[in-house]
Design a protein around this motif. Sequence first.
Motif, PDB file in Angstrom:
ATOM      1  N   GLU A   3       1.004  -1.290   0.018  1.00 49.94           N
ATOM      2  CA  GLU A   3      -0.192   0.051   0.211  1.00 49.94           C
ATOM      3  C   GLU A   3       0.783   1.225  -0.102  1.00 49.94           C
ATOM      4  O   GLU A   3       0.222   2.228  -0.446  1.00 49.94           O
ATOM      5  CB  GLU A   3      -1.169   0.035   1.384  1.00 49.94           C
ATOM      6  N   GLY A   4       2.077   1.143   0.560  1.00 48.33           N
ATOM      7  CA  GLY A   4       2.919   2.362   0.793  1.00 48.33           C
ATOM      8  C   GLY A   4       4.387   1.959   0.645  1.00 48.33           C
ATOM      9  O   GLY A   4       4.790   1.033   0.599  1.00 48.33           O
ATOM     10  N   LEU A   5       4.879   2.944   0.986  1.00 50.36           N
ATOM     11  CA  LEU A   5       6.420   2.963   0.940  1.00 50.36           C
ATOM     12  C   LEU A   5       7.022   3.220   2.552  1.00 50.36           C
ATOM     13  O   LEU A   5       6.365   3.903   3.230  1.00 50.36           O
ATOM     14  CB  LEU A   5       7.276   3.869  -0.006  1.00 50.36           C
ATOM     15  N   LEU A   6       8.255   2.608   2.596  1.00 44.78           N
ATOM     16  CA  LEU A   6       8.585   2.904   4.220  1.00 44.78           C
ATOM     17  C   LEU A   6      10.105   3.344   3.915  1.00 44.78           C
ATOM     18  O   LEU A   6      10.977   2.967   3.461  1.00 44.78           O
ATOM     19  CB  LEU A   6       8.658   1.483   5.049  1.00 44.78           C
ATOM     20  N   VAL A   7      10.267   4.540   4.657  1.00 46.34           N
ATOM     21  CA  VAL A   7      11.300   5.170   4.774  1.00 46.34           C
ATOM     22  C   VAL A   7      11.874   5.465   6.303  1.00 46.34           C
ATOM     23  O   VAL A   7      11.201   5.921   7.061  1.00 46.34           O
ATOM     24  CB  VAL A   7      11.160   6.634   4.272  1.00 46.34           C
ATOM     25  N   LEU A   8      13.071   5.044   6.297  1.00 47.90           N
ATOM     26  CA  LEU A   8      13.793   4.999   8.007  1.00 47.90           C
ATOM     27  C   LEU A   8      14.885   6.228   8.127  1.00 47.90           C
ATOM     28  O   LEU A   8      15.423   6.463   7.383  1.00 47.90           O
ATOM     29  CB  LEU A   8      14.490   3.789   7.978  1.00 47.90           C
ATOM     30  N   GLN A   9      14.653   6.710   9.404  1.00 45.48           N
ATOM     31  CA  GLN A   9      15.714   7.878   9.748  1.00 45.48           C
ATOM     32  C   GLN A   9      16.012   7.492  11.427  1.00 45.48           C
ATOM     33  O   GLN A   9      15.001   7.080  12.034  1.00 45.48           O
ATOM     34  CB  GLN A   9      14.993   9.063   9.661  1.00 45.48           C
ATOM     35  N   TRP A  61       7.965  12.954  -1.178  1.00 48.17           N
ATOM     36  CA  TRP A  61       7.535  11.748  -1.354  1.00 48.17           C
ATOM     37  C   TRP A  61       5.953  11.627  -1.512  1.00 48.17           C
ATOM     38  O   TRP A  61       5.249  12.343  -1.306  1.00 48.17           O
ATOM     39  CB  TRP A  61       7.915  10.687   0.011  1.00 48.17           C
ATOM     40  N   PRO A  62       5.466  10.550  -2.081  1.00 51.46           N
ATOM     41  CA  PRO A  62       3.960  10.535  -2.445  1.00 51.46           C
ATOM     42  C   PRO A  62       3.083  10.268  -1.383  1.00 51.46           C
ATOM     43  O   PRO A  62       3.762   9.825  -0.127  1.00 51.46           O
ATOM     44  CB  PRO A  62       3.979   9.316  -3.458  1.00 51.46           C
ATOM     45  N   GLU A  63       1.883  10.282  -1.504  1.00 47.89           N
ATOM     46  CA  GLU A  63       0.820  10.090  -0.347  1.00 47.89           C
ATOM     47  C   GLU A  63       1.235   8.386   0.036  1.00 47.89           C
ATOM     48  O   GLU A  63       1.677   7.836  -0.854  1.00 47.89           O
ATOM     49  CB  GLU A  63      -0.404  10.228  -1.060  1.00 47.89           C
ATOM     50  N   GLN A  64       0.684   8.188   1.304  1.00 49.64           N
ATOM     51  CA  GLN A  64       0.716   7.115   1.847  1.00 49.64           C
ATOM     52  C   GLN A  64       2.098   6.474   2.120  1.00 49.64           C
ATOM     53  O   GLN A  64       2.314   5.468   2.638  1.00 49.64           O
ATOM     54  CB  GLN A  64       0.021   6.008   0.892  1.00 49.64           C
ATOM     55  N   THR A  65       3.278   7.277   1.938  1.00 52.44           N
ATOM     56  CA  THR A  65       4.717   7.094   2.380  1.00 52.44           C
ATOM     57  C   THR A  65       4.587   6.991   3.920  1.00 52.44           C
ATOM     58  O   THR A  65       4.061   7.874   4.434  1.00 52.44           O
ATOM     59  CB  THR A  65       5.757   7.909   1.796  1.00 52.44           C
ATOM     60  N   VAL A  87      -1.001  16.534   6.457  1.00 54.44           N
ATOM     61  CA  VAL A  87      -2.197  16.916   5.758  1.00 54.44           C
ATOM     62  C   VAL A  87      -2.051  16.601   4.044  1.00 54.44           C
ATOM     63  O   VAL A  87      -3.208  16.681   3.285  1.00 54.44           O
ATOM     64  CB  VAL A  87      -2.197  18.573   5.654  1.00 54.44           C
ATOM     65  N   LYS A  88      -0.924  16.018   3.717  1.00 53.19           N
ATOM     66  CA  LYS A  88      -0.617  15.339   2.568  1.00 53.19           C
ATOM     67  C   LYS A  88      -0.886  13.955   2.669  1.00 53.19           C
ATOM     68  O   LYS A  88      -0.293  13.447   1.628  1.00 53.19           O
ATOM     69  CB  LYS A  88       0.713  15.745   2.010  1.00 53.19           C
TER      70      LYS A  88
END
Length: 286
Positions: A3-9, A61-65, A87-88
């Motif tokens: 459904e989405g992407l996962l970004v780690l920090q 990054w797109p929605e659902q990230t 909000v995005k």
Amino acid sequence: MTEGLLVLQSDFGISDGAVSAMHGVANSVQRGLPIFDLTHQIPQYNIWEASYRLLQTINYWPEQTVFVSIVDPGVGSDRKSVVVKTVKNQYIVTPDNGTLTHVNKFIGIKEIREIDEAINRLPNSGESHTFHGRDIYAYTGARLASGSIQFEEVGPSLPLSSIIEFPLKDSKFENEGFTGIVDIIDRPFGNLWTNISRVQFKQLDADYGESFQVSISTNGSTVYENILTFGRSFAATDIGEPLLYVNSLDNIAIAINQRSFAETYGIGTGMNWEVKIRKVPQVVYN
């Protein structure tokens, strides 16, 4: 299909297995989940920088990230673990310790939920309370990104007013120039990124090649003062020469061409590092 992407920090660095463990947890939720690293080089315990790096990145990054941000000096304490929806329509999984400051102010958050750790915790993670990045945040982030859970299943809703934030200081016009702060260091180059916007700076009738007086102080003590040229890029000055330029976030930045300004002058970041910029009057000869 995810459904989405996962970004780690995080502030974990890459010298041990911590980041790999988080990748592994995410893949245990769903093999092949698209996982990306924002950065793991946040200076240890520097929540302010974690907050700013989210702002620097999230709009691209797109929605659902789903972003997982872990700079958590209070791990194991009573600070809340939360997921927010911007909000995005992006999500941030993080301890509520100030990490959401810049996103909340400059982008906007429309909902926040506290992570129910009885449900959203890595199975068999035992009684360890020192690696929530793996056991709670990466796990919950992966479940959300994969569609295994919906946002409403994260846990109970919290009021937006409960978000922990750092105080922020807006740049302002005074004494025929603009006063702001050093928001962040552009690592690894050592350039100073201020919170003075290009739009504000242009109010000084700024043109490329013109000179500006720049003063940097901390706690009332001047650390640096000089006349700098406003350049389109680093090519506008010789190697080793300082300049002003517009950075990638459309704010004014201060640099030394092919040198670290921050290291050369011992400059830090945040509310206590004040920057003043004013135009140097041009001398007109008759």
